[in-house]
Design a protein around this motif. Structure first.
Motif, PDB file in Angstrom:
ATOM      1  N   SER A  56      41.990  37.600  27.896  1.00 55.82           N
ATOM      2  CA  SER A  56      41.443  38.174  29.121  1.00 55.82           C
ATOM      3  C   SER A  56      40.143  37.460  29.475  1.00 55.82           C
ATOM      4  O   SER A  56      39.565  36.739  28.653  1.00 55.82           O
ATOM      5  CB  SER A  56      41.175  39.668  28.922  1.00 55.82           C
ATOM      6  N   VAL A  57      39.693  37.651  30.702  1.00 51.15           N
ATOM      7  CA  VAL A  57      38.427  37.081  31.143  1.00 51.15           C
ATOM      8  C   VAL A  57      37.588  38.218  31.710  1.00 51.15           C
ATOM      9  O   VAL A  57      38.009  38.897  32.655  1.00 51.15           O
ATOM     10  CB  VAL A  57      38.627  35.992  32.206  1.00 51.15           C
ATOM     11  N   CYS A  58      36.429  38.430  31.127  1.00 46.97           N
ATOM     12  CA  CYS A  58      35.551  39.524  31.528  1.00 46.97           C
ATOM     13  C   CYS A  58      34.130  39.014  31.684  1.00 46.97           C
ATOM     14  O   CYS A  58      33.763  37.961  31.147  1.00 46.97           O
ATOM     15  CB  CYS A  58      35.547  40.644  30.478  1.00 46.97           C
ATOM     16  N   VAL A  59      33.333  39.765  32.409  1.00 46.04           N
ATOM     17  CA  VAL A  59      31.900  39.509  32.485  1.00 46.04           C
ATOM     18  C   VAL A  59      31.186  40.711  31.893  1.00 46.04           C
ATOM     19  O   VAL A  59      31.418  41.851  32.307  1.00 46.04           O
ATOM     20  CB  VAL A  59      31.440  39.261  33.928  1.00 46.04           C
ATOM     21  N   PHE A 130      24.137  36.244  39.783  1.00 45.98           N
ATOM     22  CA  PHE A 130      24.281  37.414  40.646  1.00 45.98           C
ATOM     23  C   PHE A 130      24.033  37.093  42.122  1.00 45.98           C
ATOM     24  O   PHE A 130      24.276  37.950  42.979  1.00 45.98           O
ATOM     25  CB  PHE A 130      23.323  38.523  40.202  1.00 45.98           C
ATOM     26  N   ALA A 131      23.552  35.883  42.403  1.00 41.89           N
ATOM     27  CA  ALA A 131      23.214  35.530  43.779  1.00 41.89           C
ATOM     28  C   ALA A 131      24.438  35.628  44.687  1.00 41.89           C
ATOM     29  O   ALA A 131      25.447  34.958  44.452  1.00 41.89           O
ATOM     30  CB  ALA A 131      22.633  34.116  43.828  1.00 41.89           C
ATOM     31  N   GLY A 132      24.359  36.479  45.675  1.00 43.74           N
ATOM     32  CA  GLY A 132      25.442  36.630  46.634  1.00 43.74           C
ATOM     33  C   GLY A 132      26.653  37.387  46.133  1.00 43.74           C
ATOM     34  O   GLY A 132      27.670  37.443  46.830  1.00 43.74           O
ATOM     35  N   VAL A 133      26.565  37.971  44.943  1.00 45.75           N
ATOM     36  CA  VAL A 133      27.717  38.672  44.355  1.00 45.75           C
ATOM     37  C   VAL A 133      27.622  40.159  44.687  1.00 45.75           C
ATOM     38  O   VAL A 133      26.633  40.815  44.348  1.00 45.75           O
ATOM     39  CB  VAL A 133      27.758  38.476  42.825  1.00 45.75           C
ATOM     40  N   PRO A 134      28.636  40.731  45.330  1.00 43.87           N
ATOM     41  CA  PRO A 134      28.609  42.172  45.622  1.00 43.87           C
ATOM     42  C   PRO A 134      28.753  42.993  44.344  1.00 43.87           C
ATOM     43  O   PRO A 134      29.540  42.637  43.463  1.00 43.87           O
ATOM     44  CB  PRO A 134      29.802  42.373  46.557  1.00 43.87           C
ATOM     45  N   LEU A 145      30.537  44.352  38.710  1.00 48.11           N
ATOM     46  CA  LEU A 145      30.959  43.379  39.705  1.00 48.11           C
ATOM     47  C   LEU A 145      32.040  43.997  40.592  1.00 48.11           C
ATOM     48  O   LEU A 145      33.048  44.520  40.087  1.00 48.11           O
ATOM     49  CB  LEU A 145      31.492  42.117  39.030  1.00 48.11           C
ATOM     50  N   ALA A 146      31.833  43.931  41.885  1.00 49.64           N
ATOM     51  CA  ALA A 146      32.782  44.520  42.825  1.00 49.64           C
ATOM     52  C   ALA A 146      34.141  43.830  42.733  1.00 49.64           C
ATOM     53  O   ALA A 146      34.236  42.658  42.373  1.00 49.64           O
ATOM     54  CB  ALA A 146      32.241  44.409  44.251  1.00 49.64           C
ATOM     55  N   GLU A 147      35.189  44.596  43.029  1.00 51.19           N
ATOM     56  CA  GLU A 147      36.573  44.128  43.083  1.00 51.19           C
ATOM     57  C   GLU A 147      37.160  43.790  41.721  1.00 51.19           C
ATOM     58  O   GLU A 147      38.239  43.191  41.631  1.00 51.19           O
ATOM     59  CB  GLU A 147      36.715  42.923  44.026  1.00 51.19           C
ATOM     60  N   ALA A 148      36.474  44.167  40.656  1.00 52.83           N
ATOM     61  CA  ALA A 148      37.037  43.957  39.318  1.00 52.83           C
ATOM     62  C   ALA A 148      38.211  44.914  39.094  1.00 52.83           C
ATOM     63  O   ALA A 148      38.371  45.912  39.796  1.00 52.83           O
ATOM     64  CB  ALA A 148      35.974  44.178  38.252  1.00 52.83           C
ATOM     65  N   LEU A 149      39.034  44.591  38.104  1.00 54.23           N
ATOM     66  CA  LEU A 149      40.153  45.471  37.756  1.00 54.23           C
ATOM     67  C   LEU A 149      39.662  46.817  37.237  1.00 54.23           C
ATOM     68  O   LEU A 149      40.346  47.836  37.365  1.00 54.23           O
ATOM     69  CB  LEU A 149      41.019  44.818  36.677  1.00 54.23           C
ATOM     70  N   GLY A 150      38.485  46.799  36.624  1.00 55.92           N
ATOM     71  CA  GLY A 150      37.932  48.021  36.068  1.00 55.92           C
ATOM     72  C   GLY A 150      36.579  47.742  35.454  1.00 55.92           C
ATOM     73  O   GLY A 150      36.163  46.580  35.313  1.00 55.92           O
ATOM     74  N   TRP A 151      35.882  48.824  35.101  1.00 56.81           N
ATOM     75  CA  TRP A 151      34.557  48.703  34.504  1.00 56.81           C
ATOM     76  C   TRP A 151      34.476  49.621  33.300  1.00 56.81           C
ATOM     77  O   TRP A 151      34.964  50.754  33.323  1.00 56.81           O
ATOM     78  CB  TRP A 151      33.480  49.085  35.513  1.00 56.81           C
ATOM     79  N   ILE A 152      33.847  49.132  32.239  1.00 58.62           N
ATOM     80  CA  ILE A 152      33.705  49.902  31.010  1.00 58.62           C
ATOM     81  C   ILE A 152      32.233  49.902  30.622  1.00 58.62           C
ATOM     82  O   ILE A 152      31.659  48.849  30.309  1.00 58.62           O
ATOM     83  CB  ILE A 152      34.562  49.296  29.875  1.00 58.62           C
TER      84      ILE A 152
END
Length: 214
Positions: A56-59, A130-134, A145-152
């Motif tokens: 998987s790829v996560c931030v 984070f520059a320009g990232v909703p 981060l907006a539009e992610a599959l989910g947040w934990i």
């Protein structure tokens, strides 16, 4: 029990005699012994082989007195259901890891297959990812981060150094999954990939404990 270097042995586990070295069988050595193989490969070969394992790829983000920070991880995984624990690996010398440890909390944004640019931005050094990232507001100070599959959202439970990486174990305090038809971003053979739409289920079977009941 001391580990030994043995040639032509892949592994053996409890109750399995296959491929046990004759000396071990003769001495009655326990089948639970971990066999240490001397590496006959370099870092490139290691990366190439492990690159065949899709991840998987996560931030992972956090926030402290110096503001928000984050990094891309490809090692995020669930660890325990009770208590709810997750984890990821990061280089022991990572400055972001140091700030996560200091803050004591972090949030994992699960990237969708259209967020490859975010993956690359948070993997680079020397710029503000984070520059320009909703962003999406959550209970934690750590950005979502907006539009992610989910947040934990997690609290740091423990950090253990293993080799040249640290494994960060987080206790989950909140998670959210928006009801949107998105697919995950996947890393495979050194490349960001998308799942074939024909193989993605419309609904998940959340009662299965990974693959245990297949």
């Amino acid at each position: 029990m001391q580990a030994k270097s043995v040639e032509n042995v892949t592994c053996f586990t409890s109750g399995v005699e296959r491929n046990r070295p004759p000396a071990a069988r003769a001495s009655g050595e326990s089948a639970m012994t971990l066999t240490s193989l001397q590496p006959q490969f370099d870092a490139t070969a290691f990366r190439r082989a492990l690159g065949h394992v899709p991840t998987s790829v996560c931030v992972v983000t956090t926030a402290d007195d110096d503001g928000p920070t984050g990094m891309t991880v490809g090692s995020f995984t669930s660890i325990s259901l009770d208590p709810p624990l997750v984890g990821f690996f990061a280089g022991s010398g990572s400055s972001t890891l140091s700030r996560i440890r200091g803050a004591g909390t972090f949030t994992v944004s699960l990237l969708n297959d259209g967020q490859g640019a975010l993956c690359q931005a948070f993997a680079r050094k020397g710029q503000d990812p984070f520059a320009g990232v909703p962003l999406v507001a959550g209970d934690h100070a750590a950005p979502r981060l907006a539009e992610a599959l989910g947040w934990i959202d997690c609290e740091v439970d423990s950090v253990v150094t293993i080799g040249d990486h640290d494994v960060v174990v987080g206790r989950v305090v909140r998670l959210d999954v928006p009801p949107l038809p998105r697919r995950p971003l996947v890393f495979f053979r050194g490349t960001l990939c998308q799942l074939d739409a024909r193989t993605v289920p419309n609904q998940g079977n959340w009662q299965r404990d990974h693959y245990a009941e297949w």
